[in-house]
Design a protein around this motif. Structure first.
Motif: not given
Length: 181
Positions: A50, A132, A135, A140, A147, A173, A181
């Motif tokens: 991430f 939070n 990504t 995804a 993710d 995600a 995200a």
């Protein structure tokens, strides 16, 4: 109050409070927080990554107020992060860098998968009301997606005994890359 409609409260409260379910409670403060990744998505996933982790106190980003951070990677022989994708890049304030950890690979020991965690330490207790993560570049919804899908956010006063503040399972995600995200 039960049922639909608006609940109005009059009066004042000392300190900082948050609405939690149906109760008003004091937001906890901890000196240590950690983001523990339990699983990453993608059937062909060989790692987890991430771009950024953000801890918030209301509207204020308090991630940068930390006195330091640590990751089990520093003392875990079974971990593997490229030099340019170390845990510190999850806290550098940039969405163009990332933290990558290869401990999600199917060939790694199952016990190591719970060790993908990023610990953030504060000199004084810090209130965190939300968080939070962002990504990175891996797509995804693809079999190669990296993710996080299952994780915990935990808090601790001493860095030894942890309280789970949030647990997410089977998170999907966003498809947008380098975004929150």
């Amino acid at each position: 109050k039960e049922g639909s409609g608006t609940l109005t409260m009059n009066g004042s409260l000392d300190g900082d409070f948050v609405l939690s379910g149906a109760a008003v409670c004091r937001a906890p403060t901890y000196r240590h927080y950690r983001f523990v990744v339990l699983r990453a998505c993608g059937s062909n996933c060989n790692s987890m990554e991430f771009a950024e982790l953000k801890l918030m106190d209301g509207d204020e980003d308090v991630t940068g107020k930390c006195s330091g951070f640590s990751s089990t990677q520093a003392n875990n022989a079974d971990s593997n992060s490229p030099t340019a994708e170390q845990p510190k890049y999850a806290l550098d304030g940039s969405l163009s860098t990332k933290y990558l950890d290869f401990r999600c690979a199917a060939t790694k020991a199952a016990a190591n998968k719970g060790l993908i965690r990023l610990q953030i330490d504060y000199a004084q207790p810090q209130r965190v009301t939300s968080y939070n993560w962002a990504t990175s570049n891996m797509g995804a919804g693809t079999k190669d997606s990296r993710d996080p899908t299952d994780w915990l956010l935990q808090g601790s006063d001493d860095g030894e005994t942890w309280v789970t503040l949030d647990k997410r399972l089977n998170f999907t995600a966003p498809t947008a890359r380098w975004s929150w995200a």
